[in-house]
Design a protein around this motif. Structure first.
Motif, PDB file in Angstrom:
ATOM      1  N   GLY A   1       0.832  -1.188   0.000  1.00  0.00           N
ATOM      2  CA  GLY A   1       0.000   0.000   0.000  1.00  0.00           C
ATOM      3  C   GLY A   1       0.870   1.242   0.000  1.00  0.00           C
ATOM      4  O   GLY A   1       2.033   1.213  -0.442  1.00  0.00           O
ATOM      5  N   LEU A   2       0.338   2.339   0.512  1.00  0.00           N
ATOM      6  CA  LEU A   2       1.068   3.610   0.472  1.00  0.00           C
ATOM      7  C   LEU A   2       0.749   4.432   1.703  1.00  0.00           C
ATOM      8  O   LEU A   2      -0.414   4.635   2.044  1.00  0.00           O
ATOM      9  N   GLU A   3       1.802   4.893   2.377  1.00  0.00           N
ATOM     10  CA  GLU A   3       1.667   5.863   3.466  1.00  0.00           C
ATOM     11  C   GLU A   3       2.358   7.139   3.000  1.00  0.00           C
ATOM     12  O   GLU A   3       3.576   7.254   3.068  1.00  0.00           O
ATOM     13  N   LEU A   4       1.567   8.078   2.528  1.00  0.00           N
ATOM     14  CA  LEU A   4       2.083   9.256   1.836  1.00  0.00           C
ATOM     15  C   LEU A   4       1.975  10.489   2.715  1.00  0.00           C
ATOM     16  O   LEU A   4       0.935  10.734   3.347  1.00  0.00           O
ATOM     17  N   ARG A   5       3.042  11.285   2.720  1.00  0.00           N
ATOM     18  CA  ARG A   5       3.046  12.551   3.458  1.00  0.00           C
ATOM     19  C   ARG A   5       3.541  13.661   2.556  1.00  0.00           C
ATOM     20  O   ARG A   5       4.608  13.540   1.939  1.00  0.00           O
ATOM     21  N   HIS A   6       2.774  14.742   2.480  1.00  0.00           N
ATOM     22  CA  HIS A   6       3.209  15.941   1.751  1.00  0.00           C
ATOM     23  C   HIS A   6       4.062  16.787   2.681  1.00  0.00           C
ATOM     24  O   HIS A   6       3.657  17.112   3.805  1.00  0.00           O
ATOM     25  N   THR A   7       5.263  17.169   2.226  1.00  0.00           N
ATOM     26  CA  THR A   7       6.216  17.869   3.086  1.00  0.00           C
ATOM     27  C   THR A   7       6.343  19.351   2.763  1.00  0.00           C
ATOM     28  O   THR A   7       7.046  20.065   3.470  1.00  0.00           O
ATOM     29  N   GLY A   8       5.702  19.842   1.717  1.00  0.00           N
ATOM     30  CA  GLY A   8       5.865  21.234   1.313  1.00  0.00           C
ATOM     31  C   GLY A   8       5.092  22.188   2.199  1.00  0.00           C
ATOM     32  O   GLY A   8       4.281  21.805   3.047  1.00  0.00           O
ATOM     33  N   ALA A   9       5.340  23.481   1.950  1.00  0.00           N
ATOM     34  CA  ALA A   9       4.702  24.520   2.752  1.00  0.00           C
ATOM     35  C   ALA A   9       3.212  24.624   2.464  1.00  0.00           C
ATOM     36  O   ALA A   9       2.417  24.941   3.348  1.00  0.00           O
TER      37      ALA A   9
END
Length: 425
Positions: free
Chosen positions: A187-195
């Motif tokens: 599966g996928l554990e996704l995190r957006h790191t941008g401002a």
């Protein structure tokens, strides 16, 4: 091939009063096509959008092994077996959904797939797609460009798991990964790191479509998504009208002091174009529900506006055109990411409005527009369909305005020019 002659945009000195049924949503059509190609059985789409962007998506999915049968207003998609081993090539045109969504699912196959597109496509931001594929263990050859063309070398599986991505320049980077995440082994554990993360309605649309097909997606924390591995159920769907494309007709009503009925406006939708419900009152107009339709009417004065368009940036070109014809200055912010769209839309809008005698200024993250009397000239579109929409709205109140390459609107609206000409003249 000789470029088409600039098109004389219709001019009106009377209010536009009409009704429109816009074609299906491009954003929804292409997401549904991706999920149908990944599903556990055939799916039927009713009233999908048939445009350049969706045709490019059909071609891409066919190249990857899906079977697509078109019969009038229905398309039947039989999923790919993902067993091709011969090298292939995919034309992305200028379609962001093709160049960003399809490489991720191509990695699930076992064949090298080369992606390329139009000249303008080669300057669109793609480094994030390439970097995230590599973070997932997929080999990508781009000769250091961080842009098209590049080749994805699939191995028949993607492990998945935890992944970080900076999607500040486009929400499509997030949607691309979410659409394929259930097919990753872990599966996928996704995190957006941008401002910041633009165009959240498009991500909400992606999550909603996954859940409709039985995919478990956890969204317990901001800017984090957990897509659990498992099958994607086949689903027959009817595609909603494209509410962003409705905007050009709403703009026509506002700038001519008229009204327009948009037929079959969805009561509950994740489309960015639903924001016209609140944008029109900001300009001094009104919005009324009449059965399944929405009726948008101009007010006595076309007000200037102060709008944060961060989540609905695709509406900016038409909004800017309306603002250039308003009674007071307007400030549009939150849209720095538009510099990476089909063209640099902020620079293009300033250049073209000012070419007509207007007064537009580019801000760090948007536009300042001071209305001025406009004069006829050629409005350049930069092969961008939303720029063409801005041009035709300006043309309604600017005599002798020519729009360069109006046929670029086929990207999301087939036969737009003759429809516009018939309604506005």
């Amino acid at each position: 091939m000789t470029a088409p002659l600039p098109w004389l945009a219709p001019y009106r000195d009377t209010p536009f009063d009409g009704e429109v049924l816009v074609p299906g949503s491009k954003s929804l059509t292409n997401r549904v096509l991706i999920l149908a190609a990944l599903a556990d059985g055939p799916s039927v789409l009713t009233r999908p959008l048939g445009s350049r962007d969706t045709t490019l998506m059909l071609g891409a999915l066919t190249t990857l092994g899906a079977t697509i049968e078109r019969d009038g207003i229905t398309w039947t998609i039989t999923p790919s077996a993902w067993d091709r081993t011969d090298p292939s090539a995919i034309d992305c045109g200028l379609a962001g959904t093709v160049m960003r969504f399809v490489p991720v699912i191509a990695a699930l196959g076992s064949a090298p797939v080369t992606f390329d597109g139009d000249e303008h496509a080669r300057v669109r931001p793609m480094a994030t797609t390439i970097a995230t594929l590599r973070d997932l263990g997929v080999q990508v050859d781009d000769e250091g460009r961080g842009a098209l063309p590049f080749t994805v070398h699939g191995t028949g599986y993607v492990t998945g798991g935890a992944l970080e991505v900076d999607a500040s320049s486009s929400s499509q980077f997030v949607s691309a990964l979410l659409l394929a995440g259930a097919r990753f082994d872990k599966g996928l554990e996704l995190r957006h790191t941008g401002a910041s993360l633009p165009s959240m309605p498009h991500i909400d649309m992606t999550v909603a479509e996954l859940r409709r097909r039985g995919v478990r997606v956890d969204t317990d924390e901001p800017n984090r998504w957990h897509v659990h591995p498992g099958p994607i159920s086949a689903l027959d769907v009817e595609i909603e009208p494209d509410l962003s494309n409705a905007g050009v007709f709403i703009g026509a009503a506002l700038v001519t002091g008229g009204r327009v009925r948009i037929r079959n406006w969805p009561a509950d939708t994740d489309q960015a174009g639903d924001a016209w419900r609140t944008i029109v009152p900001a300009f001094g107009g009104t919005v009324e529900q009449d059965g399944a339709d929405l009726v948008f009417s101009a007010g006595p004065v076309l007000n200037g506006v102060e709008l944060d368009l961060h989540d609905v940036g695709e509406l900016t070109p038409v909004i800017a055109a309306i603002a250039a014809l308003a009674e007071q200055p307007s400030t549009l912010v939150g849209v720095a990411h538009l510099r990476g769209h089909e063209t640099d839309r902020l620079k293009a809008l300033v250049t073209e409005i000012n070419r007509l005698g207007g007064d537009a200024e580019e801000l760090d993250d948007g536009l300042l527009i001071r209305p001025r009397p406009l004069h006829g000239e050629t409005f350049r579109t930069y092969d961008d369909h939303r720029m063409a929409h801005a041009g035709v709205v300006l043309g309604l109140r600017t005599p002798d305005l020519f729009v360069e390459n109006v046929v670029t609107t086929i990207k999301t609206y087939p036969n737009f020019a003759p429809v516009w000409e018939r309604l506005m003249t």
